[in-house]
Scaffold this motif. Structure first.
Motif, short mmCIF file in Angstrom:
data_model
loop_
_atom_site.label_atom_id
_atom_site.label_comp_id
_atom_site.label_asym_id
_atom_site.label_seq_id
_atom_site.Cartn_x
_atom_site.Cartn_y
_atom_site.Cartn_z
N ILE A 61 0.84 -1.19 0.00
CA ILE A 61 0.00 0.00 0.00
C ILE A 61 0.88 1.25 0.00
O ILE A 61 2.10 1.18 0.20
CB ILE A 61 -0.94 0.01 1.21
N ASN A 62 0.26 2.38 -0.20
CA ASN A 62 0.97 3.64 -0.04
C ASN A 62 1.14 3.94 1.45
O ASN A 62 0.38 3.44 2.29
CB ASN A 62 0.20 4.77 -0.73
N GLY A 63 2.12 4.75 1.76
CA GLY A 63 2.45 5.03 3.15
C GLY A 63 1.36 5.80 3.89
O GLY A 63 0.52 6.47 3.28
N VAL A 64 1.39 5.69 5.21
CA VAL A 64 0.36 6.34 6.03
C VAL A 64 0.44 7.86 5.99
O VAL A 64 -0.48 8.54 6.45
CB VAL A 64 0.44 5.85 7.50
N GLU A 65 1.52 8.39 5.43
CA GLU A 65 1.65 9.84 5.29
C GLU A 65 0.95 10.35 4.04
O GLU A 65 0.89 11.57 3.80
CB GLU A 65 3.13 10.24 5.29
N THR A 66 0.40 9.45 3.21
CA THR A 66 -0.25 9.82 1.95
C THR A 66 -1.77 9.77 2.11
O THR A 66 -2.29 9.18 3.05
CB THR A 66 0.15 8.85 0.82
N PRO A 67 -2.51 10.36 1.15
CA PRO A 67 -3.97 10.28 1.20
C PRO A 67 -4.53 9.00 0.61
O PRO A 67 -5.75 8.85 0.50
CB PRO A 67 -4.40 11.50 0.37
N PHE A 68 -3.66 8.05 0.21
CA PHE A 68 -4.12 6.87 -0.52
C PHE A 68 -4.23 5.60 0.33
O PHE A 68 -4.90 4.65 -0.06
CB PHE A 68 -3.15 6.58 -1.69
N TRP A 69 -3.56 5.57 1.47
CA TRP A 69 -3.38 4.29 2.15
C TRP A 69 -4.68 3.66 2.64
O TRP A 69 -4.83 2.43 2.62
CB TRP A 69 -2.40 4.44 3.31
N GLU A 70 -5.63 4.46 3.09
CA GLU A 70 -6.88 3.89 3.61
C GLU A 70 -7.68 3.20 2.51
O GLU A 70 -8.20 2.09 2.71
CB GLU A 70 -7.70 4.97 4.28
N ASP A 71 -7.76 3.82 1.34
CA ASP A 71 -8.45 3.18 0.21
C ASP A 71 -7.70 1.94 -0.25
O ASP A 71 -8.31 0.92 -0.61
CB ASP A 71 -8.61 4.16 -0.95
N PRO A 87 4.99 0.16 3.65
CA PRO A 87 6.26 0.78 3.27
C PRO A 87 6.74 1.78 4.31
O PRO A 87 5.96 2.30 5.11
CB PRO A 87 5.92 1.49 1.96
N LYS A 88 8.05 2.00 4.32
CA LYS A 88 8.65 3.05 5.15
C LYS A 88 8.23 2.95 6.61
O LYS A 88 7.92 3.95 7.27
CB LYS A 88 8.33 4.43 4.57
N THR A 89 8.22 1.73 7.13
CA THR A 89 7.84 1.53 8.53
C THR A 89 8.95 2.03 9.44
O THR A 89 10.10 1.61 9.32
CB THR A 89 7.59 0.04 8.81
N GLU A 90 8.59 2.92 10.35
CA GLU A 90 9.60 3.51 11.23
C GLU A 90 9.31 3.30 12.71
O GLU A 90 10.21 3.49 13.54
CB GLU A 90 9.75 5.00 10.94
N SER A 91 8.10 2.91 13.05
CA SER A 91 7.77 2.78 14.47
C SER A 91 6.63 1.80 14.66
O SER A 91 5.91 1.45 13.72
CB SER A 91 7.37 4.14 15.05
N VAL A 92 6.45 1.37 15.91
CA VAL A 92 5.31 0.52 16.27
C VAL A 92 4.00 1.24 16.00
O VAL A 92 3.01 0.63 15.58
CB VAL A 92 5.41 0.09 17.74
N ALA A 93 4.00 2.55 16.20
CA ALA A 93 2.77 3.33 15.97
C ALA A 93 2.30 3.20 14.53
O ALA A 93 1.08 3.14 14.27
CB ALA A 93 3.01 4.79 16.33
N ASP A 94 3.23 3.18 13.57
CA ASP A 94 2.86 2.99 12.17
C ASP A 94 2.10 1.68 11.98
O ASP A 94 1.08 1.62 11.29
CB ASP A 94 4.10 2.97 11.28
N GLU A 97 -1.47 1.58 13.66
CA GLU A 97 -2.51 2.30 12.91
C GLU A 97 -3.06 1.42 11.79
O GLU A 97 -4.27 1.34 11.58
CB GLU A 97 -1.93 3.59 12.33
N ILE A 98 -2.17 0.72 11.10
CA ILE A 98 -2.58 -0.20 10.05
C ILE A 98 -3.35 -1.38 10.63
O ILE A 98 -4.40 -1.79 10.10
CB ILE A 98 -1.35 -0.71 9.28
N GLU A 99 -2.86 -1.93 11.72
CA GLU A 99 -3.48 -3.09 12.34
C GLU A 99 -4.93 -2.79 12.75
O GLU A 99 -5.84 -3.60 12.49
CB GLU A 99 -2.68 -3.53 13.56
#
Length: 282
Positions: A61-71, A87-94, A97-99
């Motif tokens: 998927i696109n990264g959580v910093e983009t407007p595309f990831w939820e779709d 992509p670009k996973t940097e922390s547990v928080a990332d 949020e996906i989980e």
């Protein structure tokens, strides 16, 4: 694990013929901003058509910093994808949020909770530093993958040749994080598809370190990788002897296992079992 651009209808419809172990439908870097919606629809239809059979399906998927990831996430989970690559996973928080979002989608569409797995892509110094906590933060996490290009840009360096010391720390850290969490680890993609010698040199590094596999960008790399990872005939024969010796000792209630005058301890037996498993899948 072969990358397939999500906006390439032709590649999506027939890449299963190359028999990769895993396919990763890419909605991120391989797709331009103008084609994001098209790619999402094409990947959804590909997943629903179940063209890939027993080949593992992954969606980057696109990264959580983009407007595309939820779709992207909604499409992939509803489409029945097996693994989400973050992509670009940097922390547990990332990851969390996906989980949380995945669980909500599973509930909404009737998939069993926990059915959709996660693979974290480590692409920065921050991701490498946090790899241990990322790898162990959720039961959904089945693998972490190192993405070399973005990592090296973040480190303000570039690829060399030979032993590639600029990637060694990241490889070792990601691999240790995966082993500590009892999940798989995948090595970086090799960008020059015409350089078989360089590719095989890098495969040897990954295999010797202990990576479970490698991300690929072209079908011609699949057979090369499979052959490089496959055990030799001699290794398979010896592994079978080890397993048989262990079985004989167990049947005779012997506490000590020996083969050709050498002591065979549990780690040797476990390695023999791994060799047989690799042989069966190569």
């Amino acid at each position: 694990m072969m990358f397939i651009p999500g906006d390439s209808a032709g590649m999506l419809s027939n890449s299963y013929i190359y028999r990769p172990d895993s396919v990763m439908f890419d909605l991120e870097d391989a797709v331009s901003l103008a084609e994001k919606d098209t790619a999402r629809l094409l990947v959804f239809n590909t997943l629903k058509a179940n063209l890939y059979g027993d080949i593992e399906t992954v969606v980057r998927i696109n990264g959580v910093e983009t407007p595309f990831w939820e779709d992207d996430l909604d499409m992939a989970v509803r489409g029945g994808v097996e693994v989400i690559r973050l992509p670009k996973t940097e922390s547990v928080a990332d990851v969390k949020e996906i989980e949380n979002r995945i669980e909500n989608i599973e509930k909404a569409c009737g998939r069993p909770i926990g059915d959709t797995k996660i693979m974290a892509a480590i692409e920065s110094a921050c991701g490498v530093v946090n790899a241990v906590s990322i790898a162990a933060c959720t039961p959904r996490m089945i693998a972490i993958a190192l993405a070399g290009f973005d990592y090296l840009v973040d480190m303000q360096t570039s690829r060399s040749s030979g032993s590639e010391p600029e990637l060694f720390y990241a490889r070792a850290t990601v691999l240790h994080a995966a082993r500590a969490a009892k999940i798989d680890a995948f090595d970086v993609a090799y960008g020059n598809v015409n350089d078989e010698e360089g590719f095989l040199r890098e495969v040897a590094i990954a295999k010797n370190l202990g990576f479970n596999g490698k991300s690929l960008i072209h079908p011609r790399q699949i057979e090369l990788l499979h052959k490089a990872y496959a055990p030799t005939t001699g290794e398979v024969d010896y592994a079978r002897k080890v397993i048989q010796a262990a079985k004989d000792a167990q049947e005779k209630n012997l506490g000590v296992v020996s083969l050709d005058g050498k002591m065979i301890d549990p780690p040797v037996i476990h390695e023999a079992q791994r060799v047989i498993l690799l042989s069966d899948h190569s």
